[in-house]
Design a protein around this motif. Structure first.
Motif, PDB file in Angstrom:
ATOM      1  N   TRP B   3      31.087  -2.908 -29.009  1.00 60.22           N
ATOM      2  CA  TRP B   3      31.158  -1.759 -29.372  1.00 60.22           C
ATOM      3  C   TRP B   3      31.399  -1.862 -30.698  1.00 60.22           C
ATOM      4  O   TRP B   3      31.674  -0.477 -31.591  1.00 60.22           O
ATOM      5  N   ASN B   6      29.050  -0.870 -33.361  1.00 63.76           N
ATOM      6  CA  ASN B   6      28.875   0.370 -33.139  1.00 63.76           C
ATOM      7  C   ASN B   6      29.619   1.034 -33.586  1.00 63.76           C
ATOM      8  O   ASN B   6      29.636   2.230 -35.299  1.00 63.76           O
ATOM      9  N   CYS B  10      29.444   3.519 -37.139  1.00 64.98           N
ATOM     10  CA  CYS B  10      29.492   4.605 -37.603  1.00 64.98           C
ATOM     11  C   CYS B  10      30.672   4.694 -39.015  1.00 64.98           C
ATOM     12  O   CYS B  10      30.661   5.554 -39.932  1.00 64.98           O
ATOM     13  N   GLU B  86      16.180   6.570 -36.682  1.00 62.92           N
ATOM     14  CA  GLU B  86      15.811   5.799 -35.225  1.00 62.92           C
ATOM     15  C   GLU B  86      17.394   5.034 -36.210  1.00 62.92           C
ATOM     16  O   GLU B  86      18.266   4.554 -34.452  1.00 62.92           O
ATOM     17  N   ILE B  89      20.496   6.135 -35.004  1.00 64.91           N
ATOM     18  CA  ILE B  89      21.288   6.848 -33.718  1.00 64.91           C
ATOM     19  C   ILE B  89      21.384   4.414 -33.133  1.00 64.91           C
ATOM     20  O   ILE B  89      21.759   5.576 -32.444  1.00 64.91           O
ATOM     21  N   ASP B  90      20.472   4.092 -33.236  1.00 69.20           N
ATOM     22  CA  ASP B  90      20.462   2.743 -32.910  1.00 69.20           C
ATOM     23  C   ASP B  90      21.691   2.509 -32.881  1.00 69.20           C
ATOM     24  O   ASP B  90      22.668   1.973 -32.302  1.00 69.20           O
ATOM     25  N   ILE B  92      24.565   3.906 -34.103  1.00 70.50           N
ATOM     26  CA  ILE B  92      25.879   4.414 -33.427  1.00 70.50           C
ATOM     27  C   ILE B  92      26.015   4.320 -31.772  1.00 70.50           C
ATOM     28  O   ILE B  92      26.819   3.854 -31.481  1.00 70.50           O
ATOM     29  N   PHE B  93      24.753   4.382 -31.467  1.00 73.29           N
ATOM     30  CA  PHE B  93      24.543   4.286 -29.916  1.00 73.29           C
ATOM     31  C   PHE B  93      24.604   2.549 -29.024  1.00 73.29           C
ATOM     32  O   PHE B  93      24.788   2.273 -28.203  1.00 73.29           O
ATOM     33  N   GLY B  94      24.611   2.058 -29.836  1.00 76.50           N
ATOM     34  CA  GLY B  94      24.205   0.265 -29.765  1.00 76.50           C
ATOM     35  C   GLY B  94      22.808   0.372 -28.554  1.00 76.50           C
ATOM     36  O   GLY B  94      22.524  -0.635 -28.757  1.00 76.50           O
ATOM     37  N   THR B  95      21.976   1.425 -29.325  1.00 77.64           N
ATOM     38  CA  THR B  95      20.544   1.216 -28.435  1.00 77.64           C
ATOM     39  C   THR B  95      19.656   0.249 -29.408  1.00 77.64           C
ATOM     40  O   THR B  95      20.202  -0.331 -30.218  1.00 77.64           O
ATOM     41  N   ILE B  98      15.462   2.973 -30.404  1.00 72.68           N
ATOM     42  CA  ILE B  98      15.483   4.575 -29.106  1.00 72.68           C
ATOM     43  C   ILE B  98      14.498   5.340 -29.278  1.00 72.68           C
ATOM     44  O   ILE B  98      14.066   6.067 -27.991  1.00 72.68           O
TER      45      ILE B  98
END
Lengths: 263, 455
Positions: B3, B6, B10, B86, B89-90, B92-95, B98
């Motif tokens: 985290w 992330n 952010c 993408e 989003i990846d 921010i959320f650590g995906t 996505i």
């Protein structure tokens, strides 16, 4: 022998109670410049032949104010414009044909905001209408097979998107119409606009009219055609300077049509 | 501890967007230093024009080589933004990738991003060559010396570097995902999972299908999965941080055109190009002069200057034009005055207007809204010689790919010189006098106007 021209003035028409179809706005160059006067007379001959009921303002005409406006003298421009508008509205003028793209542009685009609302067309547009409606006829005889190139005046072409009318007229001549590299929207200025006609050029390594003349002469045309008395001056000067005035004539489209129609 | 990544992401993203918004707001404030001007007519026509000229790039392709290369870069910029979304989003959320749930459509997207990235690199490389190797004439003008020339180099190089990072990232990711599929993800389970998601359990398709461009880079990469992981991560971070940094470079650069080109075209002059603006302040004066009984309009506002001396005398649209100009120089290369060696360059008119706005803006930042200095656009930036070289032929406005209007600025500055300073060239003053006295620019008597009839 040249036939005497019949050129009624608006004042004469008013006195006789006649209402002309159209006002011919001659312009300062068309009135005073020796070369441009020949164009003016060609336009009159075409109008006469086509039996167009036209009139001029004669001594009542005054500068539209175009060179003043382009030079930044909005005061002088608006003085001229408002005085002219008073005169034109007094004669209840509805339709105007001009012999000059600068007068054309100014009357058409810049007079409405000051209270002058007229239908304004350039002489090439009027002549095209006359040919299209059969009021005059042209045989290509004189110019058949000759190489002609058309120089777009800025205030006719880019300024008002009139590219086709002059070319349509040249098309009637049965001549070989050739285009310069820079033509239509990409046309190169003759160097006279924006009041440059009335001043010396700023410091440079070449005059604009020489640049343009060289481009036209590359095509080795018999005729450089144009539709503006100022382009006429600039290109003629250029052709003379290049000592090509024997081989290449500079003519207004109206003159070409008048000659082709034996007027 | 994932985290932390992330969180850092952010914070950097939010900071980047905040700083950009702050600078964009300053540009907006500078533009609004200009005179009010109502342009709310013909909205339908305006939307169509924007679709054709700005979105459709119709005037760019008048010069086909630059036009088509620019379309590569432009499409690349617009479409790769989906990829940036993408990545955000990846981040921010650590995906990981996505958007992969979209299945085949995602492969199609990735493939198109890759081709576009390649085209952007190609386009920018050719642009660099045109500027710095072939030295095309319009990139060699004096007004580009110094910062403007470096600005262009920075923009083009950055785009090449960012797109390269994007491709290397994909290459490393592709190799790792194929490992995932082959070895069941012994080393990096999250990639195995992602690979299954992307390639499908039974898929025989090789990595090349999904990374049609970067697949060719895999040969240059190490085979060690840990090294690959770091290459992928470094490129990922470099790419996105590069984009955030580039976003914040734009307000300092001519590259701001990527945003303002659209409103600039929307608010284009729709009237015939030959029509110059009417000065209402003059109309009122002239009416009073011609009709002494006319009642002057009552107004508390201080009398307007005739013409423009400085940027606040120009309209907001003219000022927005200046911030939209990306200094391509098509106006200048088509200008008859410039072609014949005169001092005038329409591009310089736009650059000077922008630079003067920036100068005033910085003064306002420091000293508050009422700041003024002793400088002006006329004189300190643009000389009378430049202004008097213009033939008002409209070649500049015609050739501008986004309908910028340098001519209207030239005329407003001429108006100031003539009406406020009485500083016209002597020959023009003589012409004015002739029109005033005898209704023609030459010294002929109005009584002789019809003499041609009998000559």
């Amino acid at each position: 022998m040249e036939k005497e021209l019949v050129v009624p003035t608006m004042a004469e028409c008013l006195a006789k109670g006649e209402v002309p179809e159209i006002l011919f706005w001659v312009g300062c160059a068309g009135s005073f410049d020796d070369r441009a006067k020949i164009i003016t007379k060609a336009i009159v001959r075409i109008l006469t032949k086509a039996e167009v009921k036209f009139a001029v303002l004669g001594t009542e005409e005054s500068c539209t104010g175009d060179p003043a406006k382009r030079a930044g003298n909005e005061f002088l421009f608006q003085m001229q414009a408002m005085t002219n508008i008073q005169l034109l509205n007094g004669y209840e003028v509805k339709k105007i044909v001009t012999g000059c793209p600068h007068c054309f542009n100014t009357l058409k685009n810049e007079y409405p905001e000051l209270g002058g609302n007229f239908e304004v067309i350039h002489h090439t547009q009027l002549i095209q209408q006359l040919l299209d409606s059969g009021r005059i006829k042209v045989e290509g005889g004189n110019f058949s097979g000759k190489k002609i190139t058309f120089h777009d005046p800025c205030y006719l072409g880019r300024g008002n998107d009139v590219y086709e009318a002059p070319r349509a007229l040249l098309g009637k001549l049965d001549a070989a119409l050739v285009e310069m590299k820079r033509s239509r929207a990409n046309g190169l200025c003759c160097g006279a606009g924006g009041a440059q006609m009335f001043k010396e050029a700023e410091k440079d390594n070449k005059e604009v009219n020489i640049e343009r003349t060289e481009e036209a002469l590359e095509l080795q045309p018999q005729v450089i055609a144009t539709g503006c008395p100022f382009c006429m001056t600039m290109l003629r000067d250029g052709v003379k300077l290049k000592e090509q005035d024997q081989a290449t004539e500079v003519l207004d489209v109206a003159e070409l049509i008048a000659k082709a129609a034996d007027l | 501890m994932n985290w932390i990544d992330n969180l850092i992401f952010c914070v950097l993203l939010a900071g980047g967007i905040y700083w950009f918004a702050r600078n964009a707001q300053k540009i907006r404030r500078n533009i609004l230093l200009g005179r009010a001007l109502d342009i709310s007519d013909n909205l339908n026509e305006r939307w169509k024009l924007m679709a054709k000229v700005a979105i459709g790039q119709s005037k760019m392709v008048v010069r086909p080589v630059a036009g088509i290369l620019h379309i590569f870069v432009y499409l690349g910029f617009i479409i790769i933004n989906i990829e940036v979304l993408e990545i955000i989003i990846d981040g921010i959320f650590g995906t990981h990738r996505i958007f992969a749930f979209m299945g085949y459509f995602y492969y199609l997207l990735i493939a198109s991003f890759e081709f576009l990235a390649l085209l952007v690199i190609l386009g920018c490389a050719i642009f660099l060559i045109r500027r710095y190797v072939l030295k095309l004439k319009r990139f060699m003008n004096k007004e580009l010396e110094g910062w403007p020339r470096n600005d262009a180099a920075i923009i083009l190089t950055t785009e090449i570097v960012l797109m390269s990072a994007f491709l290397i990232m994909n290459a490393a990711d592709g190799v790792m995902m194929s490992y995932g599929k082959l070895s069941g993800g012994i080393l990096l389970p999250e990639f195995a999972e992602a690979a299954t998601k992307i390639f499908g359990e039974q898929s025989q398709a090789g990595k090349g299908l999904y990374f049609p461009v970067s697949a060719y880079l895999t040969g240059f990469l190490p085979s060690n999965p840990i090294a690959l992981h770091y290459i992928e991560r470094v490129c990922w971070w470099f790419h996105i941080l590069g984009i955030i940094a580039f976003l914040n470079y734009i307000p300092y650069s001519k590259h701001f055109h990527i945003l303002l080109a659209f409103p600039t075209v929307f608010y284009s002059n729709l009237k015939p190009k030959g029509k110059f603006s009417n000065l209402e302040s003059v109309t009122n004066e002239v009416k009073l002069m011609l009709d002494p009984s006319a009642v002057p309009p009552v107004s508390d506002a201080p009398p307007a200057k005739f013409g423009a001396k400085d940027v606040p005398d120009l309209s907001w649209k003219q000022l927005m034009d200046a911030y939209s100009c990306t200094e391509c120089g098509r106006c200048t290369s088509n200008c008859p005055a410039n072609q014949t060696g005169k001092l005038l360059s329409p591009r310089k008119i736009m650059m000077d207007t922008r630079d003067r706005m920036e100068e005033l803006g910085k003064g306002i930042d420091k000293n508050g809204v009422n700041y003024s200095d002793s400088k002006a656009l006329v004189g300190d930036y643009i000389t009378a010689e430049e202004l008097w070289a213009c033939t008002t032929c409209n070649a500049c406005t015609e050739s501008c790919p986004i309908n910028i209007d340098p001519l209207s600025i030239i005329i407003d500055l001429r108006r100031y010189l003539v009406m406020e300073q009485s500083d016209a060239p002597a020959a023009l003053n003589a012409m004015f006098t002739n029109i005033e006295n005898n209704g023609a620019p030459w010294q002929f008597s109005p009584a002789d106007r019809l003499n041609w009839k009998n000559e």
